[in-house]
Design a protein around this motif. Structure first.
Motif, short mmCIF file in Angstrom:
data_model
loop_
_atom_site.label_atom_id
_atom_site.label_comp_id
_atom_site.label_asym_id
_atom_site.label_seq_id
_atom_site.Cartn_x
_atom_site.Cartn_y
_atom_site.Cartn_z
N GLU A 235 55.57 72.77 45.26
CA GLU A 235 55.98 73.87 44.29
C GLU A 235 57.35 73.42 43.37
O GLU A 235 58.36 73.87 44.03
CB GLU A 235 56.23 75.33 44.88
CG GLU A 235 54.86 75.86 45.09
CD GLU A 235 55.05 77.05 45.63
OE1 GLU A 235 56.00 77.92 45.46
OE2 GLU A 235 54.17 77.56 46.76
N PRO A 236 57.25 72.61 42.58
CA PRO A 236 58.61 72.22 42.04
C PRO A 236 59.32 73.22 41.31
O PRO A 236 58.83 74.35 41.00
CB PRO A 236 58.31 71.17 40.92
CG PRO A 236 56.92 71.25 40.75
CD PRO A 236 56.29 72.10 41.77
N ARG A 237 60.79 73.18 41.16
CA ARG A 237 61.77 74.06 40.65
C ARG A 237 61.89 73.90 39.33
O ARG A 237 62.27 72.69 38.92
CB ARG A 237 62.86 74.22 41.45
CG ARG A 237 64.27 74.83 40.75
CD ARG A 237 65.13 74.83 41.85
NE ARG A 237 66.25 75.38 41.22
CZ ARG A 237 67.55 74.49 40.95
NH1 ARG A 237 67.46 73.30 41.20
NH2 ARG A 237 68.36 75.18 40.33
N ARG B 12 63.67 79.48 48.06
CA ARG B 12 62.22 78.70 47.95
C ARG B 12 62.34 77.42 47.69
O ARG B 12 61.50 76.52 48.09
CB ARG B 12 61.49 79.65 46.65
CG ARG B 12 59.85 79.17 46.67
CD ARG B 12 59.28 80.51 46.37
NE ARG B 12 59.65 80.99 45.04
CZ ARG B 12 58.99 80.74 43.68
NH1 ARG B 12 58.03 79.68 43.73
NH2 ARG B 12 59.85 81.14 42.66
N HIS B 13 63.22 77.09 47.05
CA HIS B 13 63.47 75.49 46.63
C HIS B 13 64.42 74.88 47.30
O HIS B 13 65.11 74.03 46.81
CB HIS B 13 63.66 75.47 44.87
CG HIS B 13 62.55 76.17 44.43
ND1 HIS B 13 61.21 75.52 44.37
CD2 HIS B 13 62.41 76.94 43.41
CE1 HIS B 13 60.31 76.09 43.61
NE2 HIS B 13 61.06 77.28 42.85
N THR C 2 64.87 82.21 44.34
CA THR C 2 64.55 80.88 43.63
C THR C 2 65.30 79.65 44.63
O THR C 2 64.80 78.84 44.96
CB THR C 2 64.98 80.67 42.25
OG1 THR C 2 64.46 81.76 41.74
CG2 THR C 2 64.49 79.52 41.79
N GLU D 269 64.31 71.00 47.66
CA GLU D 269 64.65 70.28 46.29
C GLU D 269 66.09 70.35 46.00
O GLU D 269 66.53 69.39 45.32
CB GLU D 269 63.70 70.91 45.42
CG GLU D 269 63.26 69.80 44.16
CD GLU D 269 62.51 70.55 43.32
OE1 GLU D 269 61.86 71.51 43.44
OE2 GLU D 269 62.47 69.79 41.88
N ALA E 202 67.87 67.85 48.38
CA ALA E 202 67.21 66.40 47.97
C ALA E 202 67.96 65.72 46.74
O ALA E 202 68.22 64.76 46.62
CB ALA E 202 65.72 66.21 48.13
N HIS E 203 67.90 66.90 45.82
CA HIS E 203 68.48 66.42 44.42
C HIS E 203 69.83 66.64 44.26
O HIS E 203 70.59 66.58 43.17
CB HIS E 203 67.55 67.14 43.23
CG HIS E 203 66.38 66.56 43.26
ND1 HIS E 203 65.16 67.41 42.51
CD2 HIS E 203 65.57 65.59 43.98
CE1 HIS E 203 63.95 66.51 42.72
NE2 HIS E 203 64.12 65.53 43.36
N TRP F 219 62.02 63.29 44.53
CA TRP F 219 61.11 64.19 45.20
C TRP F 219 60.27 65.09 44.33
O TRP F 219 60.95 65.92 43.56
CB TRP F 219 61.79 64.98 46.35
CG TRP F 219 60.82 65.77 47.43
CD1 TRP F 219 59.50 65.40 47.54
CD2 TRP F 219 61.03 67.03 47.66
NE1 TRP F 219 58.90 66.27 48.54
CE2 TRP F 219 60.00 67.33 48.59
CE3 TRP F 219 62.23 67.56 47.85
CZ2 TRP F 219 59.81 68.58 49.57
CZ3 TRP F 219 62.34 68.79 48.60
CH2 TRP F 219 61.10 69.28 49.52
N ARG G 236 60.39 64.29 35.43
CA ARG G 236 61.73 64.48 35.76
C ARG G 236 62.01 63.69 37.05
O ARG G 236 63.16 62.99 37.08
CB ARG G 236 62.24 65.95 35.80
CG ARG G 236 62.56 66.70 34.76
CD ARG G 236 63.14 67.95 34.91
NE ARG G 236 62.78 68.70 36.20
CZ ARG G 236 63.50 69.64 36.93
NH1 ARG G 236 64.72 69.75 36.51
NH2 ARG G 236 63.09 70.08 37.87
N PRO H 243 58.21 68.20 45.13
CA PRO H 243 57.56 68.93 46.14
C PRO H 243 56.18 69.74 45.57
O PRO H 243 55.79 69.56 44.57
CB PRO H 243 58.59 69.97 46.41
CG PRO H 243 59.56 69.96 45.51
CD PRO H 243 59.28 68.40 44.52
N GLU I 178 62.57 81.15 33.09
CA GLU I 178 62.70 81.18 34.45
C GLU I 178 61.34 80.60 35.20
O GLU I 178 60.39 81.03 34.91
CB GLU I 178 63.14 82.52 35.06
CG GLU I 178 63.66 82.53 36.48
CD GLU I 178 64.83 81.68 36.78
OE1 GLU I 178 65.44 81.31 36.07
OE2 GLU I 178 64.54 81.01 37.98
N ASP I 179 61.53 79.51 36.47
CA ASP I 179 60.46 79.25 37.03
C ASP I 179 59.39 78.61 36.03
O ASP I 179 58.28 78.78 36.64
CB ASP I 179 59.96 80.09 38.04
CG ASP I 179 60.27 79.71 39.58
OD1 ASP I 179 60.61 78.70 39.59
OD2 ASP I 179 60.12 80.51 40.12
#
Lengths: 511, 520
Positions: A408-410, B190-191, B187, B194, B197-198, A404, A452, A406, A435-436
């Motif tokens: 705003e990916p992490r 917010r994620h 963090t 993800e 899901a991962h 996936w 990724r 998104p 970070e981020d």
């Protein structure tokens, strides 16, 4: 707020037992000190100066009290640190079980605050309130156990007045609660006025109204002061009752023993012992009252954390997921709180393995919501995965089949740069990621996350705007990669506004 | 005001004296009673004990009320002073962190009021009472007065000093970890999708656990210093009482013996209550420093007058690290300035209405440097609808009337219509009396934005700057609104700042410039 939350104490474990033990030790020392002091004073009264041993004993008792006081605060704060750590960790773990559907109904900042400053307020609960609560239970009982055999009348005076304190406080609290609630809103608005004016100062200046506000601030703060004082007059009543009862009772006891001494019914040593111990019976109760409000914030935060921890996670299915799943959406309608129109509304689509499907449409029509629903984050019966309804699938297994991207990916610190992707040519393979994704542009971050996702080699690719912010050249490279993934048998579902991407898809669904 | 503090101090002192007096007279009463005198000899003491018993609570109640009254009066004065300072130079209240700063100044003012209520008043009352106790002891037993004075000073200053020093060390250890933890938690939330899901729940929790554990360890280490101040206070009390017993036995009248030995106990109980109050001292110092930093000397206002024509020109402007290219807007035309965010567009807006001063360069209105025109005068001509324009916690109507207090209802509705908010406002059950909430939270982002636009239109400025007027709106509405704004302000000198490309179909009198304003 609950004065006493057993769930918190269970989390703290042994240190709380230690605090109770130290409370008992402190009580013993208070009584011992009163006995030694009253006997020494009575002896000195008749002309016998205290022996060096007595003085040393007295000093030693004070030293021991100091040590116990130190140990109590230290242990209580250790307990607090442990509980805070446990609450934070459990909160995070449970949030991950409850998932995005739950989080979307919460305010993220509130949860973060709860896990940090919120639980930090427990320091006062454990450090100040709890030790006093322990003492408030032990000390009066122990003190009465000494006083009643020594002088029944003094003992009875304390037994009668002591319970009056909590009773009166509760009565006053009840009588003023409605009044205070009514006031609180008005008070909050008046108190907030200054912040509102300061925050709006540039706006006031633009409309030429800034200078006139100084007088307004004076007026509103005066109103605030008067309203606050009206509230305080009631709020301070409970502490007035507390202090009055405590000091009047001590005065009553003192006068009583004085009169009985005159008639020779009491010895001086006993009278002094009672005089020393009587205030001690009231002291912890007064301290509990004082710390009750200071501890309320922490206890409230803890209650809120427990509330979240007791929220049951959504039911999870158990059925296995086929190796190459196909997705069927039939009549998906999702209502969003605060919005009149559902998004998406009655959406149907099918996507088979090896197919490249593009989802497009204006913003706000539910494209991202669709991806969330397929991920299982928005509960729905409208989606089937290769003939199995989505809610019946084992969610973890389903997620293992998905890559996936998104919106705003992490990107965690230390993410390595994947190799073999043409569209990553502007990121050196050895680049360090902060970070981020610090150190990368937002476009680079998205492309790195996309690489990724592709590298997960999952049979289902869910991509939210995979080419947003890309130049046409890189966009073409990304499309080539997506086509390649579909050719290898993956189901590619991409949300996009970009004409180049929709043109390359096998199927375009417009919302 | 000072009279009120005097009353608060007096009642506070009397309350503390009652507490100490209760112990002292009760000790005397019992000692005298042990000599079996006629009861009549005890009457004064009995009345005193009872009076002190009642007096303490009542006096304390009076003290708290008058003290709060006095502190709240000081608060009103402080608020006005701070407001006047900020009014003179509001440049700190612009930009991204403006909300935080406004909140901090507000808390700072409240904290300063605490200085009077929670430190000055309790210390003053404790010292007056302690002084009386020491004087009484000195009269009968001078040697014991010394130990009493010394031990009380240790509790009043030594113990708070220890507590503060410890708090600072602990803070230095834990503060960075607190920050790290908050960041990890943010963090993670917010994620959250993800991570789930991962299947990365365990790694995410493990990273949080590492920080959390480090914090718990740091806090546990810090805990051992916590009780030192309390322990010191108990030791000081013990020393004082033991010394009094040792010195008094055999030297003073036996009737006074218990009084002189128990008085230190009562005084120490009073002084120990000062220790937690001192913990807020660093906060007060920091607040005072920040408020004092606001006190800029008043600069004389320039005396220039407004020009006759309203063309707007910038000349070699730099401010806040941004270089702003020269632009010229002929009078009565609209100019759209586009460019990426963070390149000084909003700074230009603040400079043009003199809410901030340029580092170098000039802005010319009708050929006159605006630096020569008083800010209040200038702002009757140049208006700004800022990106972060404030919506006050009041009603729609009050927010609008800020721009034109004597506007008719028809004018209010016309302004709302021009900002595409009229239809919505008419559907509201309370109409224009609808409350906007704190920072306009009862409205959506788009509604807030459009309310501030309506307000700016209502003020009818001859020269107007719109900073990102279509933010928070979907592209189609944004384009419509931009066109309508330009139509509504036709004939004015307009500067429209946006990071989005200008919409098609804008009026012919507008020019579009794309300035890639660059940071220097």
């Amino acid at each position: 707020m609950k004065p006493f939350d057993p769930r918190l104490l269970r989390l703290a474990g042994l240190p709380v037992a230690a605090v109770a033990g130290l409370g008992a030790a402190a009580t013993g020392l208070i009584i011992a000190q009163a006995i030694v002091l009253s006997r020494a004073l009575a002896a000195a009264f008749t002309g016998t100066p205290p022996a060096t041993g007595t003085l040393a004993l007295l000093a030693g008792l004070f030293a021991a009290r100091a040590a116990v006081a130190w140990a109590t605060e230290t242990t209580a704060h250790r307990a607090s640190a442990t509980v805070k750590g446990a609450l934070r960790q459990r909160l995070a773990a449970h949030a991950l079980r409850l998932g995005p559907a739950w989080l979307s109904r919460q305010r993220t900042t509130e949860i973060t605050q709860l896990a940090t400053t919120g639980v930090n307020a427990l320091d006062d609960y454990f450090g100040k309130y709890l030790p006093q609560l322990v003492l408030a239970v032990i000390v009066p009982i122990a003190v009465l156990a000494v006083i009643v055999p020594a002088d029944l009348i003094s003992g009875l005076t304390i037994i009668v007045t002591l319970p009056l304190i909590p009773v009166f406080m509760a009565l006053i609290g009840l009588a003023t609660a409605a009044h205070t609630r009514k006031r609180r809103l008005a008070l909050a608005r008046l108190g907030h006025h200054f912040l509102d004016v300061v925050a709006g100062l540039p706006t006031l200046k633009i409309f030429g109204r800034a200078k006139a506000q100084a007088q307004q601030i004076q007026t509103i703060t005066s109103l605030y002061r008067r309203a606050t004082l009206r509230t305080l007059r009631l709020a301070f009543l409970s502490s007035l009752v507390l202090e009055l009862l405590a000091t009047i009772s001590v005065a009553l006891v003192a006068v009583g023993i004085g009169l009985r001494l005159v008639h020779g019914n009491l010895t001086l040593a006993t009278a002094l012992l009672i005089l020393l111990l009587a205030p001690e019976a009231y002291l912890p109760l007064r301290a509990v009252g004082a710390h009750f409000h200071a501890s309320a914030d922490g206890a409230e935060a803890a209650t809120r954390v427990f509330e979240i921890l007791e929220t049951p996670p959504p039911p999870a299915g158990t059925r296995p997921v086929p190796a190459s799943p196909a997705i069927t959406v039939h009549g998906l309608t999702v209502h969003h709180p605060g919005r009149d129109t559902p998004a998406p509304r009655d959406l149907s689509l099918t996507a088979a393995p090896g197919e490249f499907v593009a989802i497009t449409g204006p913003s706000g029509t539910g494209k991202t919501t669709l991806l969330n629903a397929i991920l299982g984050f928005t509960p729905t019966e409208a989606i089937t995965i290769s003939s199995t309804p989505l809610p019946e699938l084992d969610p973890a297994a389903w997620h293992r089949h998905i890559a996936w991207l998104p919106q705003e990916p992490r990107l965690a610190t230390g993410t390595t740069i994947p190799t073999g992707h043409a569209f990553l040519d502007d990121i050196p393979p050895g680049q360090l990621i902060g970070e981020d994704g610090a150190g990368l542009s937002s476009g680079q971050r998205r492309r790195l996350a996309l690489a990724r996702a592709l590298d997960r080699r999952a049979p289902v690719l869910l991509l939210d705007e995979p080419t947003a912010g890309c130049d046409p050249h890189r966009e073409q490279q990304i499309i080539t990669s997506l086509r390649a993934a579909a050719r290898d048998g993956a189901l590619v579902l991409a949300v996009s506004h970009r004409p180049a991407l929709t043109a390359a898809a096998d199927k375009v669904v417009t919302l | 005001m000072n009279n009120r503090f005097l009353i608060a101090w007096l009642t506070g002192t009397l309350a503390a004296l009652s507490a100490a007096g209760l112990t002292a007279t009760a000790a005397w009463l019992i000692s005298r009673a042990a000599q079996h005198p006629p009861v009549l000899y005890l009457m004064v003491a009995i009345v005193a004990v009872r009076t002190f018993g009642i007096g303490r609570g009542v006096l304390r109640y009076t003290e708290r009320l008058t003290g709060h009254d006095a502190a709240l009066r000081i608060l009103a004065r402080l608020r006005v002073t701070v407001y006047n300072h900020l009014e003179r130079d509001p440049s700190t209240l612009l930009g991204r962190r403006a909300g935080d700063l406004a909140a901090r100044y507000t808390t700072d003012v409240d904290t300063l009021a605490d200085w009077w209520l929670r430190i000055l008043l309790p210390y003053a009352a404790a010292f007056a009472t302690g002084g009386a106790g020491i004087a009484l002891t000195a009269w009968y037993l001078p040697q014991a007065a010394w130990t009493l004075a010394l031990s009380l000073l240790i509790v009043a200053f030594g113990a708070p000093w220890l507590a503060l020093r410890h708090a600072r060390t602990a803070e230095a250890r834990t503060a960075p970890l607190h920050g790290e933890l908050a960041a990890s938690m943010t963090t993670l939330l917010r994620h959250i999708g993800e991570i789930i899901a991962h299947g990365e729940q365990d790694t995410a929790l493990a990273s949080l656990h590492t920080t959390g554990k480090a914090l718990t360890h740091a806090e546990q280490r810090a805990a051992s210093g916590r009780g030192t101040a309390t322990a010191l206070a108990v030791l000081a009390a013990g020393t004082s009482v033991t010394a009094a017993l040792w010195l008094a036995a055999g030297t003073v009248d036996p009737v006074l013996l218990a009084t002189l030995v128990l008085l230190p106990l009562a005084l120490h109980e009073l002084f120990a209550a000062l220790i937690p109050a001192a913990a807020i001292l660093p906060r007060i110092q920091a607040a005072r420093a920040r408020i004092q930093a606001l006190e800029t000397p008043a600069t004389p206002e320039p005396a220039g007058t407004l020009p006759a024509t309203y063309d707007l020109r910038t000349d070699n402007l730099t401010a806040r690290g941004c270089t702003i290219p020269d632009i010229h807007i002929p009078a009565g035309t609209a100019h759209i300035l586009t460019g990426p965010s963070g390149t000084g567009k909003s700074t230009l807006a603040a400079l043009a209405v003199k809410l901030a001063a340029p580092t170098s360069g000039r802005i010319l209105l009708g050929g006159t440097d605006i630096a020569t025109i008083p800010g209040d005068t200038l702002r009757t001509t140049i208006g700004l609808c800022a990106q972060d324009a404030h919506v006050f916690d009041s009603t729609l109507e009050a927010n609008l009337r800020l721009a034109k207090p004597d506007a008719t209802d028809a004018e209010l509705h016309a302004a709302l219509d021009a900002a595409h908010l009229g239809d919505w406002a008419r559907t509201l059950p309370e109409g224009l009396h609808t409350r906007t909430g704190e920072h306009g939270t009862h409205l959506s982002g788009g509604q807030r934005q459009r309310l501030t636009l309506a307000r700016a239109l209502l003020a009818d400025f001859p020269v107007i700057i719109f900073d990102e007027p279509a933010e928070h709106l979907d592209p189609r509405t944004a384009a419509e609104l931009t066109r309508d704004l330009l139509t509504a302000t036709a004939g004015r000198t307009v500067l429209l700042i946006t990071h989005q490309p200008p919409p098609p179909g804008i009026p012919a009198t507008s020019t579009v410039t794309h300035h890639d304003l660059a940071r220097t």
